[in-house]
Design a protein around this motif. Structure first.
Motif, short mmCIF file in Angstrom:
data_model
loop_
_atom_site.label_atom_id
_atom_site.label_comp_id
_atom_site.label_asym_id
_atom_site.label_seq_id
_atom_site.Cartn_x
_atom_site.Cartn_y
_atom_site.Cartn_z
N ARG A 24 1.01 -0.90 0.14
CA ARG A 24 -0.29 0.14 0.00
C ARG A 24 1.28 1.49 0.28
NH1 ARG A 24 -5.21 -1.61 -0.38
NH2 ARG A 24 -5.92 -3.14 1.07
N ASP A 25 0.61 2.34 -0.74
CA ASP A 25 0.75 3.54 -0.14
C ASP A 25 1.86 3.78 -1.18
OD1 ASP A 25 -1.82 4.68 0.55
OD2 ASP A 25 -0.83 3.87 2.72
N LEU A 29 -0.49 4.70 -4.98
CA LEU A 29 -0.79 3.78 -5.40
C LEU A 29 -0.83 2.54 -4.72
CD1 LEU A 29 1.22 1.22 -7.25
CD2 LEU A 29 1.25 2.85 -8.99
N SER A 89 -11.54 6.34 -4.10
CA SER A 89 -10.15 6.41 -4.06
C SER A 89 -9.50 5.38 -4.51
CB SER A 89 -10.04 7.12 -2.29
OG SER A 89 -10.28 5.24 -2.00
N LYS A 90 -8.53 4.49 -4.23
CA LYS A 90 -7.85 4.08 -4.97
C LYS A 90 -8.52 2.87 -3.48
CE LYS A 90 -3.05 4.56 -2.51
NZ LYS A 90 -3.57 3.73 -1.04
N GLU A 91 -8.62 2.91 -2.64
CA GLU A 91 -9.25 1.78 -1.98
C GLU A 91 -10.13 1.06 -1.90
OE1 GLU A 91 -6.17 3.54 0.04
OE2 GLU A 91 -7.48 4.58 -0.68
N ASP A 127 -14.37 2.83 -4.30
CA ASP A 127 -15.09 4.04 -4.70
C ASP A 127 -16.54 3.42 -5.55
OD1 ASP A 127 -14.04 1.91 -6.27
OD2 ASP A 127 -13.42 3.44 -8.65
N SER A 166 -3.86 -0.49 -8.27
CA SER A 166 -4.66 0.95 -7.73
C SER A 166 -4.60 1.84 -7.43
CB SER A 166 -5.91 0.30 -6.58
OG SER A 166 -6.98 1.13 -6.60
N ASP A 198 -4.48 5.71 -6.99
CA ASP A 198 -5.17 7.96 -6.26
C ASP A 198 -4.06 8.81 -7.79
OD1 ASP A 198 -6.68 6.82 -4.60
OD2 ASP A 198 -5.59 7.87 -2.57
N TYR A 199 -5.46 9.22 -8.11
CA TYR A 199 -4.87 10.35 -8.43
C TYR A 199 -5.61 12.36 -8.18
CZ TYR A 199 -9.67 9.71 -10.61
OH TYR A 199 -11.46 8.97 -10.91
N ARG A 200 -5.07 13.03 -8.37
CA ARG A 200 -5.39 14.04 -7.26
C ARG A 200 -7.24 14.76 -7.44
NH1 ARG A 200 -1.83 18.63 -10.01
NH2 ARG A 200 -1.78 16.64 -11.66
#
Length: 292
Positions: free
Chosen positions: A11-12, A36, A64-66, A68, A96, A98-100
Motif C-alpha cells: 500500500r501507498d 498507488l 479513492s484507490k481503496e 469507489d 489501484s 489514486d489521483y488528484r
C-alpha cells in the motif's frame, strides 16, 4: 479460470508528485505525493507476467484507490481495488491508482488533451458537488481537474513501466483502465497522452467527439479497447461508448463495445453483459487475449 493464488498487497507506494491549489493559475501551489496500491500474485520466482492498472471513479471529485463504491437499492458497484484483488488472485499483477481530485484544485499541467474544455460533460459532476456541499463550477474548471487526473494516471502507467522488473511485470503486457472518471482518465492517458499499453478496459468511460478527431489518426499505433456501458448508464455514456469504439476502429484500431442490460451506472462485477459473460469475466477475457 485459473486456480486462485494468494495475493500480497503493497500500500501507498509513491509513483510521483504533483501540485494542488491551482486557483486558475494564480497559486501558490503545494507539491503532494501521488500513491498507488500494488496487488501482487505470489507467483513462482522469476515469473514475469502481465499487469493491470485501474483508476477509480467518482466524477473527479470523490472515491479513492481503496474504495469507489456507491450503494444503490439492491446493488453496489464493484470497487476498482476489488477488481485488482480478484485479478491478482488469477495471477495478474494489479495496481489501484489514486489521483488528484477537483476539491484539491489540482494543477492541470502543461500537456492538455481536452480540445474543447468548455464542452466537457458536467451533469453528474454538478450532482456530486451538490451532495458534497460544494459550490457550482464551470466546465472549464472541471476540465482542469480532468487534465490533472489524466496526467496522474499517465504518470502511474509510466511508473509501472519503470518498475516492471521490481514487480515481475512484462512492460509489453500492461493493460490500463478504470471506471467512470477513472475510465475516462485511462482512455485519455492511452489515446491522448500516448502512454504505451497493451490495451484499455473502460467501464462507463468515453472520449469526447472533438478529442477523438484530434487524437485518433490512422497510421498511429493504437492499443485495443474494451468499452462497457450499462443500459441505464449516465445519459451520455452509451452513445459515447459506441462513438469511441467506432472512432478507434475507423483509425485502424481494435475496439469492442459491450452493454450491461438492466443496470445503471453502478453495476457490479457479477452483472451479465451482452457478451454472455459477467463484467468481470468479460474484462478478464480481454485482458488475457491482449497479454498472451
Amino acid at each position: 479460470m485459473r486456480p486462485i493464488t494468494p495475493v500480497r498487497v503493497l500500500r501507498d507506494l509513491v509513483y510521483g508528485t504533483a501540485r494542488i491549489g491551482y486557483a486558475g493559475g494564480g497559486g501558490p501551489m503545494l507539491e503532494v505525493c501521488l500513491f498507488l496500491d500494488a496487488y501482487l500474485p505470489d507467483a513462482a520466482p522469476n515469473s514475469v507476467g502481465p499487469a493491470l492498472i485501474l483508476a477509480f471513479g467518482g466524477a473527479f471529485h470523490r472515491g479513492s484507490k481503496e474504495d469507489d463504491t456507491i450503494a444503490r437499492p439492491g446493488v453496489t458497484n464493484t470497487a476498482m481495488a476489488e477488481y485488482c484483488r480478484r485479478f491478482a488472485a488469477q495471477g495478474i499483477a494489479c495496481f489501484s491508482v489514486d489521483y488528484r481530485l477537483a476539491p484539491a484544485d489540482p494543477d492541470p499541467g502543461d500537456t492538455p488533451v481536452l480540445t474543447e474544455p468548455d464542452g466537457v460533460p458536467t451533469g453528474r459532476i454538478a450532482e456530486v458537488r451538490e451532495i458534497m456541499g460544494l459550490a457550482p463550477i464551470t466546465a472549464r474548471e472541471v476540465s482542469w481537474a480532468m487534465e490533472a487526473a489524466i496526467d496522474d494516471v499517465a504518470a502511474a502507467i509510466r511508473w509501472v513501466h519503470r518498475e516492471a522488473d521490481r514487480f515481475s511485470v512484462d512492460p509489453k503486457r500492461i493493460v490500463v483502465g478504470g471506471w467512470s472518471a477513472g475510465a475516462r482518465a485511462a482512455l485519455y492517458a492511452a489515446y491522448g497522452e500516448g502512454v504505451a499499453c497493451a490495451g484499455v478496459i473502460a467501464l462507463s468511460g468515453t472520449i469526447q467527439e472533438a478529442d477523438l478527431k484530434a487524437h485518433l489518426r490512422p497510421g498511429r499505433r493504437l492499443p485495443p479497447a474494451l468499452l462497457i456501458a450499462a443500459e441505464h448508464d449516465l445519459s451520455y455514456v452509451p452513445a459515447g461508448v459506441e462513438g469511441t469504439a467506432s472512432a478507434i476502429r475507423r483509425a485502424d484500431g481494435q475496439a469492442r463495445a459491450v452493454h450491461v442490460p438492466g443496470h445503471d451506472h453502478w453495476y457490479p462485477a457479477e452483472a451479465m453483459t451482452s457478451a454472455g459473460l459477467t463484467v468481470e469475466a468479460t474484462m478478464l477475457d480481454a485482458l488475457r487475449g491482449w497479454t498472451r
